[in-house]
Design an enzyme around this catalytic site. Sequence first.
Site, PDB file in Angstrom:
ATOM      1  N   ASP A 496      47.071  35.487  29.393  1.00  0.00           N
ATOM      2  CA  ASP A 496      47.334  36.538  28.452  1.00  0.00           C
ATOM      3  C   ASP A 496      46.264  37.638  28.579  1.00  0.00           C
ATOM      4  O   ASP A 496      45.135  37.130  28.519  1.00  0.00           O
ATOM      5  CB  ASP A 496      47.440  35.787  27.217  1.00  0.00           C
ATOM      6  CG  ASP A 496      47.391  37.065  26.194  1.00  0.00           C
ATOM      7  OD1 ASP A 496      47.178  38.259  26.207  1.00  0.00           O
ATOM      8  OD2 ASP A 496      47.842  36.626  24.812  1.00  0.00           O
ATOM      9  N   HIS A 497      46.337  38.921  29.070  1.00  0.00           N
ATOM     10  CA  HIS A 497      45.395  39.705  29.532  1.00  0.00           C
ATOM     11  C   HIS A 497      44.614  40.380  28.456  1.00  0.00           C
ATOM     12  O   HIS A 497      43.590  40.897  28.466  1.00  0.00           O
ATOM     13  CB  HIS A 497      45.956  40.969  30.444  1.00  0.00           C
ATOM     14  CG  HIS A 497      44.862  41.521  31.379  1.00  0.00           C
ATOM     15  ND1 HIS A 497      43.553  41.003  31.307  1.00  0.00           N
ATOM     16  CD2 HIS A 497      45.296  42.397  32.193  1.00  0.00           C
ATOM     17  CE1 HIS A 497      43.207  41.804  32.295  1.00  0.00           C
ATOM     18  NE2 HIS A 497      43.899  42.534  32.809  1.00  0.00           N
ATOM     19  N   ARG A 498      44.877  39.887  27.077  1.00  0.00           N
ATOM     20  CA  ARG A 498      44.344  40.424  26.066  1.00  0.00           C
ATOM     21  C   ARG A 498      42.978  39.399  25.784  1.00  0.00           C
ATOM     22  O   ARG A 498      42.132  39.779  25.207  1.00  0.00           O
ATOM     23  CB  ARG A 498      45.251  40.064  24.528  1.00  0.00           C
ATOM     24  CG  ARG A 498      46.400  41.105  24.612  1.00  0.00           C
ATOM     25  CD  ARG A 498      47.112  41.037  23.552  1.00  0.00           C
ATOM     26  NE  ARG A 498      47.769  39.562  23.459  1.00  0.00           N
ATOM     27  CZ  ARG A 498      48.440  39.090  22.630  1.00  0.00           C
ATOM     28  NH1 ARG A 498      48.979  39.806  21.520  1.00  0.00           N
ATOM     29  NH2 ARG A 498      48.706  37.956  22.524  1.00  0.00           N
ATOM     30  N   ILE A 500      42.177  37.009  28.362  1.00  0.00           N
ATOM     31  CA  ILE A 500      41.385  36.782  29.694  1.00  0.00           C
ATOM     32  C   ILE A 500      41.390  37.878  30.532  1.00  0.00           C
ATOM     33  O   ILE A 500      42.474  38.618  30.937  1.00  0.00           O
ATOM     34  CB  ILE A 500      42.263  35.597  30.266  1.00  0.00           C
ATOM     35  CG1 ILE A 500      41.991  34.508  29.233  1.00  0.00           C
ATOM     36  CG2 ILE A 500      41.581  35.149  31.740  1.00  0.00           C
ATOM     37  CD1 ILE A 500      43.025  33.294  29.539  1.00  0.00           C
TER      38      ILE A 500
END
Length: 527
Positions: A496-498, A500
């Site tokens: 989850d780019h939010r 990591i």
Amino acid sequence: MSQSIDVVVPDMGSFAEVGVVEVLVKPGDRVELDTPLVTLETEKATMDVPSTTAGIVEAVHVVAGGKISAGGRVVTLRVDAAAVVEPVAAAAPVAAVAAAEVVSVGVTVPDMGSFAEVGVVELLVAVGDSVEIDTPLVTLETEKATMDVPSTVAGVVEQVHVSKGGKVSAGGLVATIRSTVVPAAAPVAAASVAVAAPVAAAVAAPVKAAAHAAPAALPPISESGFSKAHAGPSVRKLARELGVDLGRVKGSGPRSRITHDDVKAWVKQALAGGGGGGGAALPSVPQVDFAAFGAVELKPLNRIQKISGPRLHASWVNLPHVTQFDEADVTELEATRNRLKDAAAAKGVKLTPLAFIIRACVHALQQYPQFNASLDASGENIVLKKYMHIGFAADTPNGLLVPVIRDADKKDIYQIATELAELSAKARDGKLSGAQMQGGCFTVSSLGGIGGTAFTPIINAPEAAILGVSRTQTKPVWKDGTFVPRQMLPLSLSYDHRIIDGAAGARFSTALAQALANPSMLTEAIP
Ligand code: CAO
């Protein structure tokens, strides 16, 4: 000639007074027999008081937020004298509505229009199961549509009267539910009664929804969220008709109860692309009449698919996924595994690569705790977990399940391998408990036993990441000035780019690959 009739509040057992949570009609409205007039709420149940006859609302005697007692007038209706067959009896069904006692309620098949008989394609409950109002009991199929028959009451399934593959007709008994909660508008004159009318009302909506398809812009209904939503039967019916997933609607009534206006406002916002529907503004997939191009067969999604589909979809549209690919040199690891596996097998433990992979994940998660984390409900804080429960995707005859190995950081490869085998067997036999699939922090999806070189796994939200594993291949690897054959395990890490960022993603997969290349890190005993 016309006359006025009062609809009154029935005897409500131990409740002297109940709250009026919603008034559903106003003077001048035309109502039919069974049209809900008001929604009342006790501590134990919410119930709609339905009209006892067709007519025009002359006066409404209650207000939302007020209180009312048994015998109190709800509305006065102006009715045609001819329509009043037995005016005195008019209060009887209403009077029975709120009798809060333990009753056995039969749920029957509704009127199915032109279909005399329909097939039972799936039983969704078994004797002893707890059900809520609107919990689907069976799935029926006509030539035109499939439909679930929902429970009209909350309670425990006492008997299931139909079998998979069998046929049922309108009015046929589907299940008997032992209920301590008042059935909405259900006559409870006898201890065991069939409630065809409310079921017909409850089912008419899903049939319509299925036949015409819910508005394409609205997200699909998740049955588990829908059945838990705090809403009365008529609000549920409206939501079914509009294809609204009640689980997504915020209630503005007392104790966050969902009202009719909440449902309508949600639809407006969703159709306007206002975000209330969460993904509602997504362009829809074109509807195609497949039968126009050749023979087709309709196969309803099974229960697991119905649950997992919306969850996967929710993760896919809500979490910004990035997938980092890598390869781990597992040559030494495979040698170690081959050395240990016969002795392990003698003790009844199948030492597959997955046990080592989970151990390697423990090492990487310990180094990078943001992978063992979730965003909280506000979306403004990261919840770092101090425990390490690792889920693994299991392919079962009924679909995808994710059993969870609790405290994987406190277990060695033998314990992990043993639990993997036990939980996979339970998953395949449909014997996993809910608790065995909850609390996961990170998931591993291994397709290594099947094949493939890489894939993009969908995060098991609200977890922060998932590791996909493909089939180990022997490849030429450049080492010390020459190509040497090495066994390479493909890794596909979605995160989850939010939570990591890309650098952390690459560091995590590198740490994972290093752990997998050093079997001594994985075979150590756990104190
Ligand atoms: N490369 C090569 N071979 C592998 C391997 C890999 N990465 N991983 C496993 N294998 C081998 C095993 O060693 C075993 O071989 P032997 O029978 O010769 O010893 C064989 O493949 C089968 O392993 P397994 O399936 O019995 O055990 P497992 O621990 O690898 O996996 C489980 C267990 C439950 C994860 C697996 O059965 C499964 O269901 N996988 C599918 C998961 C899935 O569907 N993921 C997708 C989710 S997203 O839709």
